[in-house]
Design a protein around this motif. Structure first.
Motif, PDB file in Angstrom:
ATOM      1  N   THR A 173     -22.639 -44.080   8.483  1.00 50.74           N
ATOM      2  CA  THR A 173     -23.179 -42.748   8.216  1.00 50.74           C
ATOM      3  C   THR A 173     -22.067 -41.709   8.165  1.00 50.74           C
ATOM      4  O   THR A 173     -22.067 -40.824   7.300  1.00 50.74           O
ATOM      5  CB  THR A 173     -24.228 -42.371   9.278  1.00 50.74           C
ATOM      6  OG1 THR A 173     -25.287 -43.322   9.212  1.00 50.74           O
ATOM      7  CG2 THR A 173     -24.773 -40.981   9.054  1.00 50.74           C
ATOM      8  N   ASN A 176     -20.309 -42.100   4.883  1.00 51.13           N
ATOM      9  CA  ASN A 176     -21.139 -41.577   3.792  1.00 51.13           C
ATOM     10  C   ASN A 176     -21.126 -40.051   3.778  1.00 51.13           C
ATOM     11  O   ASN A 176     -21.084 -39.419   2.724  1.00 51.13           O
ATOM     12  CB  ASN A 176     -22.571 -42.094   3.910  1.00 51.13           C
ATOM     13  CG  ASN A 176     -22.696 -43.549   3.536  1.00 51.13           C
ATOM     14  OD1 ASN A 176     -21.836 -44.123   2.884  1.00 51.13           O
ATOM     15  ND2 ASN A 176     -23.772 -44.164   3.981  1.00 51.13           N
ATOM     16  N   THR A 177     -21.182 -39.433   4.952  1.00 48.45           N
ATOM     17  CA  THR A 177     -21.141 -37.974   5.058  1.00 48.45           C
ATOM     18  C   THR A 177     -19.805 -37.436   4.559  1.00 48.45           C
ATOM     19  O   THR A 177     -19.753 -36.452   3.811  1.00 48.45           O
ATOM     20  CB  THR A 177     -21.381 -37.536   6.530  1.00 48.45           C
ATOM     21  OG1 THR A 177     -22.626 -38.060   6.967  1.00 48.45           O
ATOM     22  CG2 THR A 177     -21.382 -36.023   6.667  1.00 48.45           C
ATOM     23  N   ALA A 179     -17.760 -38.939   2.429  1.00 52.86           N
ATOM     24  CA  ALA A 179     -17.697 -39.159   0.979  1.00 52.86           C
ATOM     25  C   ALA A 179     -18.504 -38.090   0.253  1.00 52.86           C
ATOM     26  O   ALA A 179     -18.060 -37.567  -0.781  1.00 52.86           O
ATOM     27  CB  ALA A 179     -18.219 -40.539   0.622  1.00 52.86           C
ATOM     28  N   HIS A 180     -19.659 -37.743   0.778  1.00 48.64           N
ATOM     29  CA  HIS A 180     -20.487 -36.715   0.167  1.00 48.64           C
ATOM     30  C   HIS A 180     -19.799 -35.346   0.225  1.00 48.64           C
ATOM     31  O   HIS A 180     -19.828 -34.572  -0.744  1.00 48.64           O
ATOM     32  CB  HIS A 180     -21.843 -36.664   0.866  1.00 48.64           C
ATOM     33  CG  HIS A 180     -22.809 -35.700   0.262  1.00 48.64           C
ATOM     34  ND1 HIS A 180     -23.185 -35.745  -1.070  1.00 48.64           N
ATOM     35  CD2 HIS A 180     -23.485 -34.648   0.793  1.00 48.64           C
ATOM     36  CE1 HIS A 180     -24.035 -34.767  -1.321  1.00 48.64           C
ATOM     37  NE2 HIS A 180     -24.230 -34.083  -0.194  1.00 48.64           N
ATOM     38  N   LYS A 183     -17.061 -35.022  -2.406  1.00 44.29           N
ATOM     39  CA  LYS A 183     -17.531 -34.869  -3.766  1.00 44.29           C
ATOM     40  C   LYS A 183     -17.778 -33.401  -4.110  1.00 44.29           C
ATOM     41  O   LYS A 183     -17.805 -33.007  -5.258  1.00 44.29           O
ATOM     42  CB  LYS A 183     -18.806 -35.659  -4.002  1.00 44.29           C
ATOM     43  CG  LYS A 183     -18.574 -37.154  -4.084  1.00 44.29           C
ATOM     44  CD  LYS A 183     -19.874 -37.862  -4.347  1.00 44.29           C
ATOM     45  CE  LYS A 183     -19.649 -39.373  -4.359  1.00 44.29           C
ATOM     46  NZ  LYS A 183     -20.889 -40.101  -4.537  1.00 44.29           N
TER      47      LYS A 183
END
Length: 184
Positions: A173, A176-177, A179-180, A183
């Motif tokens: 998680t 993913n956070t 990576a987000h 972006k």
């Protein structure tokens, strides 16, 4: 005994409530809970047992005979073995994992505990589980029964669910956070 209406509203919850009431009347709560834990472990480890429980192609009599043999092999207590026979005869073996979870929640509530579902990437040691229970007890103000699961997919850390609350401290998680956020 106060049961959550949400648990009893489900089919598995009604079966679990019936088993819980029988176990309490027969003073066999610990034996049934131990047998259900053994069954849950066997379901996780045996693809054949999982197929038996989930296959709609297995007839009532064949399922009942097979589950009787499984109960004997796993050395389940008589009440649990008979209960599984009822599930087989009613073509409800597919509900067994949900019945186990609901029974565990009822038993924890009966003992004045709350249940936390903890997912880790690797199994925790006994000392780590004890420390986790102590931290959770200070957070929720009650004793906490821990239902441990392992999922290597979370990479590391842990995910804790207590009722409707979830604490996600998994590395997956966090990555993913990140990576987000990168972006934009």
């Amino acid at each position: 005994m106060e049961n959550s209406g949400g648990i009893q509203a489900s089919l598995a919850g009604r079966y679990a409530a019936a088993l819980f009431d029988l176990a309490r009347e027969n003073k066999a709560l610990d034996a049934v809970e131990t047998s259900l834990k053994t069954l849950e472990s066997a379901l996780d480890q045996s693809a054949d047992l999982k197929r038996l429980v989930t296959s709609p192609l297995v007839g009532r009599d064949a399922a009942a005979a097979a589950i009787k043999a499984v109960g004997s092999t796993l050395k389940l207590d008589t009440l649990t073995a008979n209960f599984l026979g009822v599930l087989a005869q009613n073509r409800r073996l597919r509900q067994a994992p949900a019945v186990i979870a609901a029974f565990r929640a009822m038993a924890a509530n009966h003992r004045g505990e709350t249940t936390a579902q903890v997912t880790t990437a690797h199994p925790l040691s006994a000392d780590q589980v004890t420390a986790l229970k102590a931290k959770l007890k200070t957070r929720v103000g009650r004793d906490v029964a821990v239902d441990m699961k392992t999922d290597p997919g979370i990479l590391g850390g842990l995910i804790v669910k207590i009722g409707s609350q979830m604490i996600d401290g998994s590395i997956r998680t966090k990555l993913n956070t990140l990576a987000h956020a990168m972006k934009g």
